[in-house]
Design a protein around this motif. Sequence first.
Motif, PDB file in Angstrom:
ATOM      1  N   LEU A   1      25.278 -18.360 -10.685  1.00 40.98           N
ATOM      2  CA  LEU A   1      26.183 -17.431  -9.994  1.00 40.98           C
ATOM      3  C   LEU A   1      27.560 -18.041  -9.789  1.00 40.98           C
TER       4      LEU A   1
ATOM      5  N   SER B   1      19.782 -20.787  -9.829  1.00 38.84           N
ATOM      6  CA  SER B   1      20.414 -19.485  -9.573  1.00 38.84           C
ATOM      7  C   SER B   1      21.804 -19.657  -8.968  1.00 38.84           C
ATOM      8  N   SER B   2      21.943 -20.603  -8.060  1.00 37.69           N
ATOM      9  CA  SER B   2      23.250 -20.847  -7.450  1.00 37.69           C
ATOM     10  C   SER B   2      24.258 -21.344  -8.478  1.00 37.69           C
TER      11      SER B   2
ATOM     12  N   LEU C   1      16.225 -21.261 -15.941  1.00 36.22           N
ATOM     13  CA  LEU C   1      15.300 -20.730 -14.933  1.00 36.22           C
ATOM     14  C   LEU C   1      14.237 -19.846 -15.587  1.00 36.22           C
TER      15      LEU C   1
ATOM     16  N   ASN D   1      14.572 -22.628  -8.165  1.00 35.88           N
ATOM     17  CA  ASN D   1      15.133 -21.274  -8.069  1.00 35.88           C
ATOM     18  C   ASN D   1      16.497 -21.298  -7.395  1.00 35.88           C
TER      19      ASN D   1
ATOM     20  N   GLN E   1      20.801 -19.841 -15.965  1.00 31.61           N
ATOM     21  CA  GLN E   1      19.862 -18.740 -15.762  1.00 31.61           C
ATOM     22  C   GLN E   1      18.778 -18.772 -16.844  1.00 31.61           C
TER      23      GLN E   1
END
Length: 101
Positions: free
Chosen positions: A56, A52-53, A89, A48, A86
Motif C-alpha cells: 500500500l 500489505s503495508s 503475500l 500479512n 502483494q
Amino acid sequence: MNSGALTTVGDNGRGTASDLFRCVVWLLWQCIRLPLFLLLVTLEPVANFVLSSLALLGVLTAFFWKLVGPPGFPFFLMLTIALSFQFALLVYHGLLRLLSR
C-alpha cells in the motif's frame, strides 16, 4: 479355494516394496510439512501486516511522486516493486494452503 487372489497380491514382491517406499516418503513429507506449516501460521499476522503495508505504501508513494515529483521518476518500476509485495503475500498464502493439506 481362492488362489487367484493370493497370486495377485504378492506380485513378485514389488507391491510390498512400493508400499513401504510410499509410507516412508509420506512420513518424511509429514515431518517436513507440519513444522513448516506451524511456523508459517505463527508468522502469518506479521507477514500479512508487513507485506500489505509495504504494498500500500509503495503504491501510494509511486502515485504521489508521479504527480508532484521530478519528471524522470521511475513510476512503473516503483509500482512494480510495490505490487510485488502483494504478489509475495499471495505466494505466502498459497504455500500455507499447500502445506495445510
